[in-house]
Design an enzyme around this catalytic site. Structure first.
Site, PDB file in Angstrom:
ATOM      1  N   VAL A  83       6.716   8.899   2.800  1.00  0.00           N
ATOM      2  CA  VAL A  83       8.115   8.711   2.573  1.00  0.00           C
ATOM      3  C   VAL A  83       8.148   7.396   3.316  1.00  0.00           C
ATOM      4  O   VAL A  83       9.061   6.238   2.822  1.00  0.00           O
ATOM      5  CB  VAL A  83       9.077   9.548   3.650  1.00  0.00           C
ATOM      6  CG1 VAL A  83       8.785   9.657   4.949  1.00  0.00           C
ATOM      7  CG2 VAL A  83      10.407   9.088   3.435  1.00  0.00           C
ATOM      8  N   MET A  91      -4.456   3.323  -2.668  1.00  0.00           N
ATOM      9  CA  MET A  91      -5.891   3.216  -2.292  1.00  0.00           C
ATOM     10  C   MET A  91      -6.536   4.457  -2.352  1.00  0.00           C
ATOM     11  O   MET A  91      -6.313   5.490  -1.457  1.00  0.00           O
ATOM     12  CB  MET A  91      -5.954   2.666  -0.806  1.00  0.00           C
ATOM     13  CG  MET A  91      -5.575   1.151  -1.053  1.00  0.00           C
ATOM     14  SD  MET A  91      -5.351   0.548   0.972  1.00  0.00           S
ATOM     15  CE  MET A  91      -3.755   0.871   1.312  1.00  0.00           C
ATOM     16  N   SER A 139       1.455   5.341  -0.260  1.00  0.00           N
ATOM     17  CA  SER A 139       0.469   6.145   0.129  1.00  0.00           C
ATOM     18  C   SER A 139       1.033   7.669  -0.557  1.00  0.00           C
ATOM     19  O   SER A 139       0.141   8.719  -0.331  1.00  0.00           O
ATOM     20  CB  SER A 139       0.330   6.563   1.627  1.00  0.00           C
ATOM     21  OG  SER A 139       1.685   6.870   2.108  1.00  0.00           O
ATOM     22  N   CYS A 178      -7.697  11.240   8.091  1.00  0.00           N
ATOM     23  CA  CYS A 178      -7.474  11.145   6.527  1.00  0.00           C
ATOM     24  C   CYS A 178      -8.518  11.569   5.656  1.00  0.00           C
ATOM     25  O   CYS A 178      -8.087  12.263   4.562  1.00  0.00           O
ATOM     26  CB  CYS A 178      -7.309   9.440   6.002  1.00  0.00           C
ATOM     27  SG  CYS A 178      -8.577   8.644   6.367  1.00  0.00           S
ATOM     28  N   GLY A 187       0.799  -1.132  -0.130  1.00  0.00           N
ATOM     29  CA  GLY A 187      -0.035   0.078  -0.218  1.00  0.00           C
ATOM     30  C   GLY A 187       0.873   1.304  -0.077  1.00  0.00           C
ATOM     31  O   GLY A 187       1.567   1.581   1.100  1.00  0.00           O
ATOM     32  N   SER A 189       6.154   4.598   3.298  1.00  0.00           N
ATOM     33  CA  SER A 189       5.751   3.429   2.275  1.00  0.00           C
ATOM     34  C   SER A 189       6.663   3.228   1.091  1.00  0.00           C
ATOM     35  O   SER A 189       6.876   2.336   0.568  1.00  0.00           O
ATOM     36  CB  SER A 189       4.287   3.692   1.776  1.00  0.00           C
ATOM     37  OG  SER A 189       3.954   5.038   0.936  1.00  0.00           O
ATOM     38  N   CYS A 191     -10.350   2.244   9.698  1.00  0.00           N
ATOM     39  CA  CYS A 191      -9.577   2.363   8.347  1.00  0.00           C
ATOM     40  C   CYS A 191      -8.816   0.920   7.899  1.00  0.00           C
ATOM     41  O   CYS A 191      -9.021   0.155   7.281  1.00  0.00           O
ATOM     42  CB  CYS A 191      -9.043   3.410   7.958  1.00  0.00           C
ATOM     43  SG  CYS A 191      -8.496   3.554   6.360  1.00  0.00           S
TER      44      CYS A 191
END
Length: 366
Positions: free
Chosen positions: A12, A33, A9, A191, A7, A14, A98
């Site tokens: 930094v 996502m 995003s 988010c 995943g 991920s 989430c």
């Protein structure tokens, strides 16, 4: 070679996760996502910028990049929960939900459908050889709290590449690799709200009306609130009642959703702010229920130091007893640890007050 669906995003953590996974010999696929459609207050869709950062980083690292849309799943399983809790007068943690419903459920299902062997996330958490969820090495960035509601089977399929590192080490690696997001600001807040006005956002989806703020000691009206959903236990700022009494700050110590009342107590050490326990519901254990709870500690909010607790399970409720603690908030998640191992959690239903005379505050939320 095992295939890992990561995943990504645009941040930094991920991005460096992708590099670390490749270095370990995995076949890595980056998947962004998309969980929310709306623009912020400036008319900008931040997910568009994040997606671009993720795509360009994957390109630089030489891994495939795809986008998957979970906006329907997010709305149905996370956002509606968020609104429902606020309507009850509670303060939910949608980031925990989430992870439970999207990242380690819908995303996991998607990853398996495209022949992934594992999923990976940029969380600061770890996993033991026995598939126990462990705190991240970096105490200041540990994010295991947000993973407290995921299932054991999902954990077996998960990898947390940055969990063994500290944040400054991750940024150093990113700078050495020349990643565009090496010094990108960490995302903060919920988010789907991002940097926008939180109260304005809530008013868009939930009906609310002004009401009285009542002094918990005198029972007198000392101010007006702008809508009960905009306040949470322990809140100090935004009450608009400064200059009253002995000039010490006021804190929200309770709410009555049916009467549309906010209760406030004056003074940092006011006894109405303190609890000696809590009652939790919707109990969840990662794996089997422990045979005993000796040595268990708990967090009642993210970044809080662990607290010694006595744990009892009774009638599908989790009762935690502890020394004085301020600002226990219905709707938040009480997370249990044994050492570095996260063993389970419950949703806080109500606090147990330090003094019986404040027990009526516990029944103020539906």
């Amino acid at each position: 070679m095992s295939k890992v669906i990561l995943g990504v995003s645009g941040g930094v953590d991920s991005s460096v996760s992708a590099y670390l996974l490749k270095k370990q010999g995995y076949d890595v696929v980056g998947v962004f996502m998309k969980n929310w459609n709306e623009e912020d207050d400036d008319g900008v869709c931040t997910s568009t910028d994040d997606s671009l950062d993720a795509r360009l980083t994957c390109s630089k690292l030489g891994i495939p990049f795809y986008t998957v849309n979970f906006t329907k799943e997010y709305w149905n399983n996370v956002f509606t929960y968020f609104l429902r809790e606020y309507k009850k007068g509670r303060t939910p943690n949608p980031d925990v939900m989430c992870n439970q419903e999207i990242k380690f459920n819908a995303f996991l299902d998607h990853a398996m459908k495209i022949d992934g062997d594992y999923i990976a996330m940029g969380h600061y958490a770890r996993k033991s050889k026995d598939n126990e969820l462990l705190k991240g090495i970096d105490e200041n960035k540990d994010q295991s709290y947000f993973l407290a509601r995921i299932e054991k089977e999902a954990l077996k399929k998960a990898i947390f590449p940055v969990g063994e590192y500290k944040k400054d080490e991750i940024r150093k690696i990113a700078n050495e690799l020349g990643l565009r997001n090496a010094n990108k600001k960490d995302s903060t807040g919920i988010c789907f709200i991002g940097e926008r006005d939180f109260d304005k956002f809530l008013d868009k989806y939930l009906f609310t009306k002004p009401g009285d703020i009542i002094d918990v000691d005198s029972g007198k009206v000392i101010g007006k609130h702008k809508g009960i959903i905009h306040y949470t236990n322990g809140q100090r700022k935004g009450l608009g009642i400064g200059g009253i009494g002995n000039l010490e700050p006021w804190f929200v110590c309770g709410k009555n959703i049916n009467k549309n009342i906010i209760y406030a107590a004056q003074g940092v050490n006011h006894p109405a702010n303190y609890s000696i326990g809590l009652i939790g519901e919707d109990i969840h254990f990662i794996g089997d229920k422990p045979s005993d709870f000796n040595g268990v500690k708990a967090k009642f909010r993210y970044r809080q130091k662990d607290v010694d607790v006595d744990v009892k399970i009774k009638n599908d409720e989790m009762i935690l007893e502890f020394d004085d603690f301020k600002g226990i908030t219905p709707g938040q998640v009480a997370v249990l640890y044994k050492g570095d191992v996260l063993i389970g959690s419950s949703i806080i239903k109500k606090p147990i007050p330090k003094f019986e005379k404040y027990s009526y505050l516990n029944d103020c939320v539906d």
